[in-house]
Design a protein around this motif. Structure first.
Motif, mmCIF file in Angstrom:
data_model
loop_
_atom_site.group_PDB
_atom_site.id
_atom_site.type_symbol
_atom_site.label_atom_id
_atom_site.label_comp_id
_atom_site.label_asym_id
_atom_site.label_seq_id
_atom_site.Cartn_x
_atom_site.Cartn_y
_atom_site.Cartn_z
ATOM 1 N N ALA A 44 10.082 1.052 -6.301
ATOM 2 C CA ALA A 44 10.819 1.100 -7.567
ATOM 3 C C ALA A 44 10.439 -0.071 -8.459
ATOM 4 C CB ALA A 44 12.323 1.083 -7.290
ATOM 5 N N SER A 45 10.229 -1.239 -7.861
ATOM 6 C CA SER A 45 9.830 -2.411 -8.647
ATOM 7 C C SER A 45 8.460 -2.214 -9.266
ATOM 8 C CB SER A 45 9.825 -3.663 -7.754
ATOM 9 O OG SER A 45 11.104 -3.899 -7.219
ATOM 10 N N LEU A 46 7.530 -1.610 -8.519
ATOM 11 C CA LEU A 46 6.199 -1.354 -9.066
ATOM 12 C C LEU A 46 6.264 -0.332 -10.201
ATOM 13 C CD1 LEU A 46 3.934 -1.265 -5.877
ATOM 14 C CD2 LEU A 46 4.154 -3.085 -7.556
ATOM 15 N N ALA A 68 10.234 9.315 -17.385
ATOM 16 C CA ALA A 68 10.503 7.919 -17.733
ATOM 17 C C ALA A 68 10.781 7.119 -16.469
ATOM 18 C CB ALA A 68 11.689 7.848 -18.695
ATOM 19 N N VAL A 69 10.961 5.816 -16.652
ATOM 20 C CA VAL A 69 11.148 4.912 -15.520
ATOM 21 C C VAL A 69 12.423 5.231 -14.747
ATOM 22 C CG1 VAL A 69 11.590 2.500 -14.867
ATOM 23 C CG2 VAL A 69 9.788 3.042 -16.524
ATOM 24 N N LEU A 70 13.555 5.432 -15.435
ATOM 25 C CA LEU A 70 14.827 5.646 -14.749
ATOM 26 C C LEU A 70 14.811 6.871 -13.843
ATOM 27 C CD1 LEU A 70 17.720 4.833 -14.207
ATOM 28 C CD2 LEU A 70 18.411 6.087 -16.273
ATOM 29 N N PRO A 71 14.353 8.039 -14.302
ATOM 30 C CA PRO A 71 14.289 9.190 -13.377
ATOM 31 C C PRO A 71 13.405 8.930 -12.163
ATOM 32 C CG PRO A 71 14.071 9.926 -15.646
ATOM 33 C CD PRO A 71 13.999 8.442 -15.666
ATOM 34 N N LYS A 72 12.318 8.189 -12.361
ATOM 35 C CA LYS A 72 11.436 7.880 -11.237
ATOM 36 C C LYS A 72 12.149 7.001 -10.208
ATOM 37 C CE LYS A 72 7.265 8.250 -14.055
ATOM 38 N NZ LYS A 72 6.209 7.523 -14.788
ATOM 39 N N VAL A 73 12.919 6.029 -10.683
ATOM 40 C CA VAL A 73 13.676 5.169 -9.773
ATOM 41 C C VAL A 73 14.714 5.986 -9.007
ATOM 42 C CG1 VAL A 73 15.290 3.230 -9.645
ATOM 43 C CG2 VAL A 73 13.284 3.084 -11.127
ATOM 44 N N ILE A 74 15.362 6.931 -9.686
ATOM 45 C CA ILE A 74 16.348 7.799 -9.022
ATOM 46 C C ILE A 74 15.667 8.664 -7.964
ATOM 47 C CG2 ILE A 74 17.953 9.716 -9.373
ATOM 48 C CD1 ILE A 74 18.555 8.539 -12.141
ATOM 49 N N ILE A 75 14.483 9.196 -8.290
ATOM 50 C CA ILE A 75 13.732 10.002 -7.319
ATOM 51 C C ILE A 75 13.415 9.175 -6.073
ATOM 52 C CG2 ILE A 75 11.509 11.134 -6.883
ATOM 53 C CD1 ILE A 75 11.576 11.968 -9.887
ATOM 54 N N ILE A 76 12.960 7.934 -6.290
ATOM 55 C CA ILE A 76 12.646 7.053 -5.156
ATOM 56 C C ILE A 76 13.892 6.816 -4.313
ATOM 57 C CG2 ILE A 76 12.045 4.677 -4.545
ATOM 58 C CD1 ILE A 76 10.052 4.705 -6.844
ATOM 59 N N ALA A 77 15.031 6.608 -4.955
ATOM 60 C CA ALA A 77 16.275 6.366 -4.221
ATOM 61 C C ALA A 77 16.646 7.568 -3.353
ATOM 62 C CB ALA A 77 17.401 6.055 -5.204
ATOM 63 N N ILE A 78 16.526 8.775 -3.908
ATOM 64 C CA ILE A 78 16.886 9.983 -3.161
ATOM 65 C C ILE A 78 15.945 10.184 -1.972
ATOM 66 C CG2 ILE A 78 17.019 12.499 -3.278
ATOM 67 C CD1 ILE A 78 17.886 12.166 -6.217
ATOM 68 N N LEU A 79 14.651 10.060 -2.231
ATOM 69 C CA LEU A 79 13.693 10.329 -1.163
ATOM 70 C C LEU A 79 13.664 9.216 -0.122
ATOM 71 C CD1 LEU A 79 10.806 11.975 -3.178
ATOM 72 C CD2 LEU A 79 12.600 13.049 -1.844
ATOM 73 N N GLY A 123 0.809 -1.208 0.000
ATOM 74 C CA GLY A 123 0.000 0.000 0.000
ATOM 75 C C GLY A 123 0.843 1.260 0.000
ATOM 76 N N VAL A 124 1.865 1.282 0.845
ATOM 77 C CA VAL A 124 2.753 2.445 0.891
ATOM 78 C C VAL A 124 3.543 2.555 -0.405
ATOM 79 C CG1 VAL A 124 4.720 3.475 2.093
ATOM 80 C CG2 VAL A 124 2.885 2.398 3.403
ATOM 81 N N ALA A 125 3.946 1.418 -0.969
ATOM 82 C CA ALA A 125 4.717 1.443 -2.221
ATOM 83 C C ALA A 125 3.902 2.056 -3.361
ATOM 84 C CB ALA A 125 5.153 0.025 -2.595
ATOM 85 N N VAL A 126 2.607 1.761 -3.415
ATOM 86 C CA VAL A 126 1.757 2.368 -4.444
ATOM 87 C C VAL A 126 1.672 3.883 -4.240
ATOM 88 C CG1 VAL A 126 -0.616 2.546 -5.281
ATOM 89 C CG2 VAL A 126 0.422 0.304 -4.957
ATOM 90 N N SER A 127 1.551 4.323 -2.981
ATOM 91 C CA SER A 127 1.510 5.753 -2.703
ATOM 92 C C SER A 127 2.822 6.425 -3.105
ATOM 93 C CB SER A 127 1.254 5.990 -1.213
ATOM 94 O OG SER A 127 -0.003 5.483 -0.861
ATOM 95 N N ILE A 128 3.918 5.753 -2.797
ATOM 96 C CA ILE A 128 5.215 6.285 -3.210
ATOM 97 C C ILE A 128 5.279 6.371 -4.732
ATOM 98 C CG2 ILE A 128 7.699 5.773 -3.299
ATOM 99 C CD1 ILE A 128 7.382 4.511 -0.501
ATOM 100 N N GLY A 129 4.711 5.367 -5.407
ATOM 101 C CA GLY A 129 4.689 5.388 -6.867
ATOM 102 C C GLY A 129 3.905 6.574 -7.413
ATOM 103 N N LEU A 130 2.743 6.854 -6.810
ATOM 104 C CA LEU A 130 1.948 8.003 -7.249
ATOM 105 C C LEU A 130 2.674 9.316 -6.991
ATOM 106 C CD1 LEU A 130 -1.620 6.969 -6.012
ATOM 107 C CD2 LEU A 130 -0.770 6.958 -8.354
ATOM 108 N N GLY A 131 3.260 9.426 -5.790
ATOM 109 C CA GLY A 131 4.001 10.641 -5.482
ATOM 110 C C GLY A 131 5.191 10.841 -6.399
ATOM 111 N N THR A 132 5.859 9.748 -6.719
ATOM 112 C CA THR A 132 7.021 9.824 -7.610
ATOM 113 C C THR A 132 6.604 10.272 -9.005
ATOM 114 O OG1 THR A 132 8.140 8.073 -6.366
ATOM 115 C CG2 THR A 132 8.933 8.509 -8.597
ATOM 116 N N GLN A 133 5.460 9.790 -9.473
ATOM 117 C CA GLN A 133 4.971 10.226 -10.788
ATOM 118 C C GLN A 133 4.729 11.728 -10.807
ATOM 119 O OE1 GLN A 133 2.127 7.862 -13.098
ATOM 120 N NE2 GLN A 133 2.089 6.409 -11.422
ATOM 121 N N GLN A 134 4.184 12.265 -9.703
ATOM 122 C CA GLN A 134 3.909 13.702 -9.671
ATOM 123 C C GLN A 134 5.204 14.509 -9.584
ATOM 124 O OE1 GLN A 134 1.402 15.218 -6.477
ATOM 125 N NE2 GLN A 134 0.422 16.582 -7.940
#
Length: 545
Positions: free
Chosen positions: A468-470, A231-242, A206-217
Motif C-alpha cells: 500500500a505504501s508503494l 485511483a490510489v484509495l481504491p487500490k489501497v482498499i483492494i490490498i486491504a481486502i486481499l 519484491g512481493v510488495a511490487v508484485s502485489i502493486g502490479l496485481g492491484t493495478q490490474q
C-alpha cells in the motif's frame, strides 16, 4: 532483552533477525510515507545509473546462471538427492508444479499475457515494422525470453542452493546457510544475521511490487466493469481486502491453505486459457504453438546475450528499450529469489538435483510458452497482423492493466470472463502473499515448521502495508515508479545470488558424497593356483582369495 521481549509476545523465532527486520521495515515505511517526493527522486536517479551502467551485468548474469544449472543437472552431481539417500518427494508432480507456478509468476502471466506481446507488436524492440509479421514474431520471442527459462533460472539457482545446504548439510532454513562454505560457523553470528535481515527486506519489497502490479490490474478491471475509480484509495482498499484473504491462508498453513489455493487457481487459469483457445481461432493457435517452440529455440541464445548496446541515449535517461523491460524483469524477479528459493526448496525435499533443476526450469516454462502462444497470438491476430493496430494496442498505450479486459471484449460471455480474470488475479495475489509470509517466517525461525499464528500474521499484514505504501508512493506514475524502486533494490540481491553459485560449487566440492564401492579386478592366477584349481575345484581358490 530481545529474547525476553520475544517470550512475552509469544513468538518462536530468532529475536535478532525478527526484530531487526521488523524495525528496518517500519523505518522504510515511515520514510516512504513522510518523504514520498524525495524518496521517488532517489529511486529515479538510482535506477537511471544502474540500467545505464550495469544493464549488461544483469543480462550476462542470468544467462550464465542458466548454463551453470544445466551443467549441474547433467554432471555427476545430477543424481545427488536433496536429503538423505532414502528420502523421497513429499508432493506429487502435479501438486509440486501447481505450487511452483502459483507461488511464482501466476500474477505476472495474468498481467503481461496480453500486454507484453501487444506492446512489442506495436512498438518493436528492434528495427522492424510495427504490426508486421516480423514484429509479431519478435514480440513472442521477447515475451518468452522474459518469462520463460531465464525467469525460472532466477528462482532455480537459489532454490537449489537452499535445498542443498538445508537437506545435505542439515543447516537452518536461512539465506545465510548457503554461505556456509565461506563463513563456516560465522553464519550464526553478526554476518549471517545481516545476510538474513537483508534477504527478508528484499523479499518483502519484491512481493510488495508484485502485489502493486496485481492491484493495478484488479483496479483496472473493476473500473472497466463497474466504473470503480482508478485511483490510489481504491487500490489501497483492494490490498486491504486481499491481504485479509492471504492472512486466512497463512493461518491455515502450507498444506491446507497454500496447496488448496494453488490447485484451485491453476485450474481456473487453465480453464480460462482453454476458453480462449476454443472460442478463438483454434487452428491458428494450435499451429502457432508449434511455431512458437521453434521461435523460442531459435532466439533464446541470441536474446540471452543481446544488450541493446546500440541504443540511442536521450535526455530522459538513455538506457534504451532494455532498461525498461529486461533489466526491470531481472531486478524484480531476483528480489523474489530468497522467497521463491526457500519456498521451492521446502516443497522439493527428496528430489535429485537433476529432477529439481529440470522440473523447476522446464515445467513452468512449458506452461508459460503455451500461455503466451494462446493469449499473445490471439491478441495480435485480433489487432491485425500486417495491419495498423487495433483496440488492444490502444488500451496498452492508455494503461497496461487494461489490455486483458479490452482483449476479452472479443469473446463471448464478456463480462463473466472479465470478472473471472479479476478473481484469478486476486487469488494469485493471495497465494503469492501467503507463500512469501510463510517463507519470511521460516527465515526468522530457521526451521520448516510454521511459527505461531501471530508471527505469521505479522508478516502477512506487513507485506500488505508495504504494498500500500508503494502504491501511495507511485501515485499517478504507477508502473514506472514501481520499476524504479525494484531496480534499485534488485542490484544487491542480484550480487547475493551470484555469490550463491560459487557457494554451491564450493559446498559440493567439500561434501563427501557417498558413491558405490567398485571392487578391484582379480589378479591373474599363478601356475600353482591353476594346478590346485584343477585338482580341488575353483571353490578352493575363491574361499582363499
Amino acid at each position: 532483552m530481545l529474547d525476553t521481549l520475544a517470550q512475552r509476545l509469544g513468538l518462536r523465532t530468532n529475536p535478532t533477525i525478527f526484530f531487526s527486520a521488523a524495525i528496518l521495515m517500519v523505518v522504510i515505511l515511515t520514510v516512504l510515507l513522510i518523504f514520498p517526493d524525495e524518496t521517488g527522486e532517489i529511486f529515479t536517479a538510482g535506477r537511471a545509473w544502474i540500467v545505464s551502467n550495469l544493464g549488461w551485468f544483469f543480462i550476462m548474469g542470468v544467462s550464465l546462471w542458466l548454463a551453470f544449472l544445466l551443467f549441474l543437472a547433467f554432471s555427476r552431481f545430477g543424481n545427488v538427492r536433496l536429503g538423505d539417500e532414502d528420502s523421497r518427494p513429499e508432493y506429487t508432480n502435479v501438486s509440486w508444479f501447481t505450487m511452483l507456478f502459483a507461488g511464482g509468476i501466476g500474477t505476472v502471466l495474468m498481467f503481461w499475457g496480453v500486454a507484453e506481446p501487444i506492446s512489442h507488436f506495436a512498438e518493436p524492440p528492434r528495427n522492424v515494422e510495427p504490426y508486421s509479421v516480423a514484429a509479431a514474431q519478435d514480440a513472442m520471442s521477447f515475451s518468452l525470453y522474459h518469462l520463460g527459462l531465464h525467469t525460472w533460472t532466477i528462482f532455480t539457482l537459489p532454490g537449489l542452493a537452499f535445498a542443498y545446504f538445508i537437506y545435505r548439510y542439515k543447516l537452518p532454513i536461512r539465506v545465510s546457510s548457503v554461505f556456509y562454505p565461506f563463513l563456516k560457523e560465522r553464519i550464526y553470528g553478526p554476518i549471517g544475521r545481516a545476510i538474513d535481515v537483508f534477504a527478508i527486506l528484499g523479499t518483502l519489497f519484491g512481493v510488495a511490487v508484485s502485489i502493486g502490479l496485481g492491484t493495478q490490474q484488479i483496479n483496472a478491471g473493476l473500473n472497466y466493469l463497474f466504473d470503480v475509480p482508478n485511483a490510489v484509495l481504491p487500490k489501497v482498499i483492494i490490498i486491504a481486502i486481499l491481504t485479509t484473504v492471504a492472512v486466512g491462508s497463512i493461518v491455515a498453513g502450507l498444506d491446507s491453505g497454500i496447496k488448496r489455493l494453488s490447485n484451485l487457481n491453476i485450474g481456473m487459469a487453465v480453464g480460462l486459457m482453454i476458453f480462449v483457445l476454443f472460442t478463438g481461432s483454434t487452428v491458428f493457435l494450435l499451429r502457432q504453438m508449434i511455431e512458437t517452440i521453434g521461435l523460442y529455440a531459435a532466439n533464446i541464445v541470441p536474446l540471452s546475450f543481446w544488450n541493446d548496446a546500440m541504443a540511442t541515449y536521450t535526455d530522459e535517461g538513455g538506457w534504451g528499450w532494455q532498461g525498461g523491460w529486461t533489466v526491470f524483469y531481472w531486478a524484480w524477479t531476483v528480489t523474489w529469489s530468497p522467497f521463491m528459493g526457500i519456498f521451492v526448496a521446502r516443497i522439493s525435499k527428496g528430489r535429485t538435483i537433476r529432477e529439481f533443476v529440470l522440473g523447476v526450469l522446464f515445467a513452468p516454462s512449458a506452461f508459460t510458452l503455451v500461455w503466451f502462444a494462446v493469449f499473445g497470438w490471439s491478441a495480435m491476430e485480433i489487432d491485425g497482423i500486417g495491419g495498423e493496430g487495433g483496440e488492444i494496442s490502444a488500451a496498452v498505450v492508455e494503461s497496461v492493466p487494461l489490455a486483458m479486459f479490452e482483449f476479452f471484449e472479443n469473446y463471448p460471455a464478456t463480462v463473466l470472463i472479465q470478472g473471472l480474470a479479476v478473481v484469478i488475479v486476486a487469488i494469485f495475489f493471495a497465494t503469492s502473499s501467503d507463500s512469501a509470509s510463510l517463507v519470511v517466517d521460516m527465515l526468522c525461525t530457521g526451521d520448516g515448521e510454521a511459527g505461531p499464528v501471530r508471527q505469521r500474521v505479522f508478516w502477512g499484514v506487513s507485506e500488505g502495508l508495504l504494498a500500500a505504501s508503494l502504491i501511495v508512493l507511485a501515485g499517478e506514475a504507477g508502473l514506472t515508479a514501481l520499476q524504479q524502486v525494484i531496480t534499485v533494490i534488485g542490484l544487491p540481491v542480484f550480487l547475493m545470488v551470484f555469490a550463491m553459485a560459487f557457494a554451491l560449487i564450493r559446498g559440493m566440492q567439500q561434501e563427501k558424497i557417498e558413491r558405490p564401492a567398485v571392487a578391484p579386478p582379480e589378479p591373474p592366477l599363478t601356475d600353482e593356483e591353476k594346478a590346485r584349481a584343477e585338482q580341488e575345484g575353483p571353490a578352493a581358490l575363491t574361499d582363499e582369495r
